[in-house]
Design a protein around this motif. Structure first.
Motif, short mmCIF file in Angstrom:
data_model
loop_
_atom_site.label_atom_id
_atom_site.label_comp_id
_atom_site.label_asym_id
_atom_site.label_seq_id
_atom_site.Cartn_x
_atom_site.Cartn_y
_atom_site.Cartn_z
N GLY A 187 0.82 -1.21 0.00
CA GLY A 187 0.00 0.00 0.00
C GLY A 187 0.85 1.26 0.00
N ALA A 188 1.94 1.24 0.76
CA ALA A 188 2.82 2.41 0.82
C ALA A 188 3.50 2.64 -0.54
N ALA A 189 3.90 1.56 -1.21
CA ALA A 189 4.52 1.69 -2.54
C ALA A 189 3.53 2.31 -3.52
N LEU A 190 2.29 1.85 -3.50
CA LEU A 190 1.27 2.41 -4.40
C LEU A 190 0.98 3.87 -4.05
N HIS A 191 0.95 4.18 -2.76
CA HIS A 191 0.71 5.58 -2.34
C HIS A 191 1.82 6.49 -2.84
N ARG A 192 3.07 6.07 -2.74
CA ARG A 192 4.18 6.90 -3.22
C ARG A 192 4.10 7.09 -4.73
N ILE A 193 3.71 6.03 -5.44
CA ILE A 193 3.58 6.15 -6.89
C ILE A 193 2.49 7.16 -7.24
N ALA A 194 1.34 7.08 -6.55
CA ALA A 194 0.23 8.00 -6.81
C ALA A 194 0.63 9.43 -6.47
N LEU A 197 3.07 10.82 -9.07
CA LEU A 197 2.42 11.02 -10.36
C LEU A 197 1.53 12.26 -10.32
N ALA A 198 0.82 12.45 -9.21
CA ALA A 198 -0.06 13.62 -9.09
C ALA A 198 0.74 14.91 -9.07
N GLY A 199 1.98 14.87 -8.59
CA GLY A 199 2.80 16.07 -8.51
C GLY A 199 3.75 16.26 -9.65
N HIS A 200 3.53 15.58 -10.77
CA HIS A 200 4.40 15.68 -11.94
C HIS A 200 5.85 15.33 -11.59
N ALA A 201 6.05 14.49 -10.60
CA ALA A 201 7.41 14.17 -10.17
C ALA A 201 7.65 12.67 -10.13
N PHE A 202 7.03 11.94 -11.07
CA PHE A 202 7.21 10.49 -11.06
C PHE A 202 8.65 10.15 -11.38
N ASP A 203 9.28 9.43 -10.48
CA ASP A 203 10.69 9.04 -10.62
C ASP A 203 10.74 7.53 -10.84
N ARG A 263 4.48 -3.97 -9.74
CA ARG A 263 5.69 -3.86 -10.56
C ARG A 263 5.35 -3.54 -12.01
N GLU A 264 4.30 -4.18 -12.54
CA GLU A 264 3.89 -3.89 -13.91
C GLU A 264 3.39 -2.45 -14.04
N LEU A 265 2.66 -1.97 -13.03
CA LEU A 265 2.19 -0.59 -13.03
C LEU A 265 3.37 0.38 -13.07
N SER A 266 4.38 0.11 -12.25
CA SER A 266 5.55 0.98 -12.21
C SER A 266 6.25 1.01 -13.57
N ALA A 267 6.36 -0.16 -14.22
CA ALA A 267 7.00 -0.20 -15.54
C ALA A 267 6.18 0.57 -16.57
N SER A 268 4.86 0.45 -16.53
CA SER A 268 4.00 1.17 -17.47
C SER A 268 4.14 2.68 -17.29
N LEU A 269 4.14 3.11 -16.03
CA LEU A 269 4.25 4.54 -15.77
C LEU A 269 5.62 5.08 -16.14
N ARG A 288 -4.24 13.08 -13.48
CA ARG A 288 -4.78 13.23 -12.13
C ARG A 288 -5.79 12.11 -11.82
N ALA A 289 -6.57 11.72 -12.83
CA ALA A 289 -7.51 10.63 -12.62
C ALA A 289 -6.77 9.32 -12.35
N LEU A 290 -5.66 9.10 -13.05
CA LEU A 290 -4.86 7.90 -12.82
C LEU A 290 -4.26 7.91 -11.41
N ALA A 291 -3.73 9.07 -11.01
CA ALA A 291 -3.17 9.18 -9.66
C ALA A 291 -4.25 8.90 -8.61
N GLY A 292 -5.47 9.41 -8.85
CA GLY A 292 -6.57 9.15 -7.92
C GLY A 292 -6.93 7.69 -7.86
#
Length: 367
Positions: A187-194, A197-203, A263-269, A288-292
């Motif tokens: 859950g924490a990994a998904l929260h950090r990804i969201a 992504l919402a802040g235009h800072a996806f690393d 992991r697949e989500l991270s690769a797609s993003l 923003r909808a994806l981040a939500g």
């Protein structure tokens, strides 16, 4: 230089003095002393070989009753094979074969038999028992062999009995804790990804680091769950548990699917947000909808497997994912990136993995 967790002395100390290990050590020590004390009373065995009884305790003491019984029986079978091998070698030595050749033959055959997987831990005892009989049997190989086998078997019985009667180990709580820890990490990994992504800072590198550690954690949790399942077998304490026997395994399967999808989500993003034309491939409102949607799924993942709570979070995640896919469908066809849909598929996999825990009739709630 950072030490591997397996080489960290603090990890060694923690493993050595854990409550389960301290209890196992105390029970083993008591069982060994009891077996050695009672061994002279064992019929058909010579009292001078009583020291084999504590050894029998050692080969049968494991963290679960089921493994103690299985391993003890396998050790006795391996000993019997090795003793038979040793007696056979003594017979050919008596017929004139050089003892050094007999030693080599016993080791050769013993190591070959150690390849029989069905013998389990008994594989390690075939060559040892054969060598002991050949070299230590002396003038009374039959008496030594029978005493060796009977006394060891008695020690195995004492070990299994003590493990069964004195606080039979049950690892359910520990498995529950490890599953909850894995759930929170996902859950924490998904929260950090969201959040990124919402802040235009996806690393992508940070996302990879967040998901890379999940593989090792999954392996540790899988081992703990298997040990918990095993600890319920032949365990009178396990019969009193209300939770279904396979609940933790179902939770592990769901979390494994969630980890793979994350992991697949991270690769797609990573592919979706690479390059300067991100706004062209996924406009700001779709991003923003994806981040939500990812944030809603992270809350679903961290929800304990209670039907009511899970159903509520499941509905929220479904609505958020639908809002995102509706935004994607509204895009012009040339602007509809494949990676954006792959992200939706990954989120759908997580929702599907958590779905069974929302059914009040599925018997999936924790204790």
């Amino acid at each position: 230089m950072r030490l591997s967790p397996s080489l960290d002395p603090r990890r060694w100390w923690h493993d050595a003095i854990s409550a389960d290990r301290l209890l196992l050590a105390a029970k083993t020590a008591a069982a060994a002393a009891l077996a050695w004390y009672l061994a002279p009373l064992v019929p058909f065995a010579q009292s001078e070989y009583s020291y084999y009884a504590p050894l029998g305790v050692l080969v049968s003491m494991y963290p679960t009753v089921a493994r103690s019984a299985t391993s003890g029986a396998q050790a006795v079978v391996g000993l019997a094979l090795g003793i038979g091998l040793g007696l056979g070698s003594l017979a050919v030595v008596g017929a004139g074969l050089a003892r050094i050749v007999a030693v080599a033959i016993v080791i050769l055959i013993g190591v070959l038999l150690a390849g029989v997987r069905a013998l389990g831990v008994g594989r390690d005892w075939v060559a040892i028992a054969g060598l002991f009989v050949l070299l230590l049997g002396g003038a009374d190989p039959d008496g030594y062999s029978s005493s060796y086998l009977i006394t060891m078997a008695f020690g195995v019985l004492v070990g299994v009995a003590v493990n069964l009667v004195v606080v039979p180990p049950l690892r359910i709580t520990r498995a529950d804790d490890r599953l909850a820890q894995l759930r929170d990490e996902l859950g924490a990994a998904l929260h950090r990804i969201a959040d990124s992504l919402a802040g235009h800072a996806f690393d992508p590198d940070a996302a990879d680091r967040a998901t890379a550690g999940l593989t090792g954690t999954l392996a540790d949790v899988r081992e703990e769950v298997e040990l918990a399942d095993e600890s319920r077998r032949y365990n009178p304490r396990g019969r009193r548990l209300q939770a279904p026997r396979d609940l933790n395994r179902r939770r592990l399967d769901a979390l494994t699917g969630t980890a793979d999808a994350t992991r697949e989500l991270s690769a797609s993003l990573s592919r979706l947000t690479a390059g300067p034309d991100v706004e062209t491939r996924i406009p700001d409102d779709a991003r923003r909808a994806l981040a939500g949607a990812i944030e809603a799924v992270s809350r679903l993942v961290t929800t304990p497997p209670d039907p009511d709570a899970t159903a509520e979070q499941l509905d929220e995640a479904e609505r958020a994912l639908t809002a995102y896919t509706d935004r994607l469908r509204a895009l012009a066809a040339p602007e509809e990136p494949l990676d954006a849909w792959e992200a939706a598929v990954s989120l759908r996999r997580v929702i599907a993995a958590c779905g069974p825990f929302s059914d009040p009739d599925a018997d999936t709630a924790t204790r």
